[in-house]
Write an enzyme that holds these catalytic residues in place. Structure first.
Site, PDB file in Angstrom:
ATOM      1  CE  LYS A  11       0.711   1.661   4.316  1.00 22.25           C
ATOM      2  NZ  LYS A  11       1.511   2.856   4.491  1.00 22.25           N
ATOM      3  CB  VAL A  96      11.678  -5.919   5.301  1.00 18.21           C
ATOM      4  CG1 VAL A  96      11.461  -5.922   6.799  1.00 18.21           C
ATOM      5  CG2 VAL A  96      11.327  -7.279   4.711  1.00 18.21           C
ATOM      6  N   GLY A 103       4.330  -6.385   5.862  1.00 20.86           N
ATOM      7  CA  GLY A 103       3.992  -7.322   6.934  1.00 20.86           C
ATOM      8  C   GLY A 103       2.501  -7.351   7.220  1.00 20.86           C
ATOM      9  CB  SER A 105      -0.032  -6.668   2.633  1.00 21.43           C
ATOM     10  OG  SER A 105      -0.926  -6.943   1.575  1.00 21.43           O
ATOM     11  CG  ASP A 137      -0.905   0.306   7.961  1.00 19.84           C
ATOM     12  OD1 ASP A 137      -1.726   1.229   8.118  1.00 19.84           O
ATOM     13  OD2 ASP A 137       0.309   0.509   7.780  1.00 19.84           O
TER      14      ASP A 137
END
Length: 285
Positions: A11, A96, A103, A105, A137
């Protein structure tokens, strides 16, 4: 043996505003987020033994309870009394600690995939609520698309898709801790807050120019002041002709929105001169 596949897209934040620090220690935010076509992929397979096994081709991510996809599997097992195990293979493509919610997602993809694998029959609202227990998120990553996120990020309102364009992502070879950036952030030091209503109007109109004009991220000032590499990427992207340039999340990834394909090679090559991780993708609409 049944195998389930799930895609876990990255995102970007078109707007990230922080309104205040809450009594519970979280920050009250207003964010407009959308997904781009850079994705991790998960393959999930049932195990007869009651165990969660996570594997990946990436040698630099935890494969235990520090991993959000592992935590997602554990949460579902405990909450719904699942006595089966699962083998999860994570094909890691999203950088990362990059501000791209890789992470989160992965956790969302694990929730969706295990919901199918274990026949839990949970609806999207239930999966979003579970996601909120894992990270701010994760609910957005469960839902996907484009959304306005408020609260600490868990309250979502789906929005019109952004006008289609190219997205150039560039991540410098540094990792930035979200907790560290928020720890240094001071709401009272924000000069001008980005306008969420302007971004919502741009999306309603489908106006690429207005969308670029409404981009904003109040965390940029903190990250740019501590990581000159991020400032350099912003400056280079702008100089090379990207139409709108912004840091995503707490950084360090910077994205540039580009309307004309003819500009892409120059921007990509200019960034690759000093930044190894550069991607040219589309928005997922």
């Amino acid at each position: 043996m049944t195998k389930i596949y799930e895609k876990a897209p990255a995102k970007i934040n078109l707007v990230l505003d922080v309104l205040r620090k809450r009594e519970d220690g979280y920050h009250e935010v207003e964010m407009v987020m959308t997904m781009v076509d850079l994705a991790d992929r998960l393959a999930l397979e049932e195990l007869q033994r009651d165990q969660i096994v996570l594997a990946s081709q990436a040698g630099f991510i935890p494969l235990d309870e520090k991993n959000l996809a592992f935590q997602a599997a554990k949460l579902l097992k405990q909450r719904y009394g699942v006595k089966k195990g699962v083998y999860i293979y994570l094909d890691k493509q999203i950088p990362v600690a990059a501000g791209l919610a890789g992470g989160s997602s992965d956790a969302a993809a694990a929730l969706r995939g295990l919901n199918r694998l274990w026949d839990l029959n949970l609806g999207v609202p239930e999966l979003e609520a579970l996601g909120a227990e894992l990270g701010s998120d994760v609910p957005f990553c469960v839902r996907g698309g484009t959304a306005l996120a408020t609260g600490r990020g868990e309250r979502l309102e789906s929005l019109d898709s952004p006008p289609q364009c190219w997205v150039v992502l560039a991540k410098p070879p540094i990792n930035v801790s979200t907790a560290d950036v928020y720890g240094r952030f001071r709401v009272n030091e924000v000069g001008t807050h980005p306008s969420v209503p302007d971004m919502l109007e741009a999306l309603r109109e489908g106006s690429f120019e207005r969308m670029c004009g409404a981009l904003g991220n109040v965390l940029e000032k903190v990250t740019l002041s501590h990581y000159p590499e991020v400032r350099q990427i912003k400056e280079v992207m702008t100089r090379l002709g990207a139409d709108g340039v912004l840091m995503s999340g707490s950084g360090p990834t910077v994205f540039g929105l580009v309307s004309k394909e003819s500009k892409l090679a120059r921007i990509y090559n200019g960034l690759r001169g000093f930044c190894k991780e550069v991607y040219v993708v589309r928005m997922l609409t």
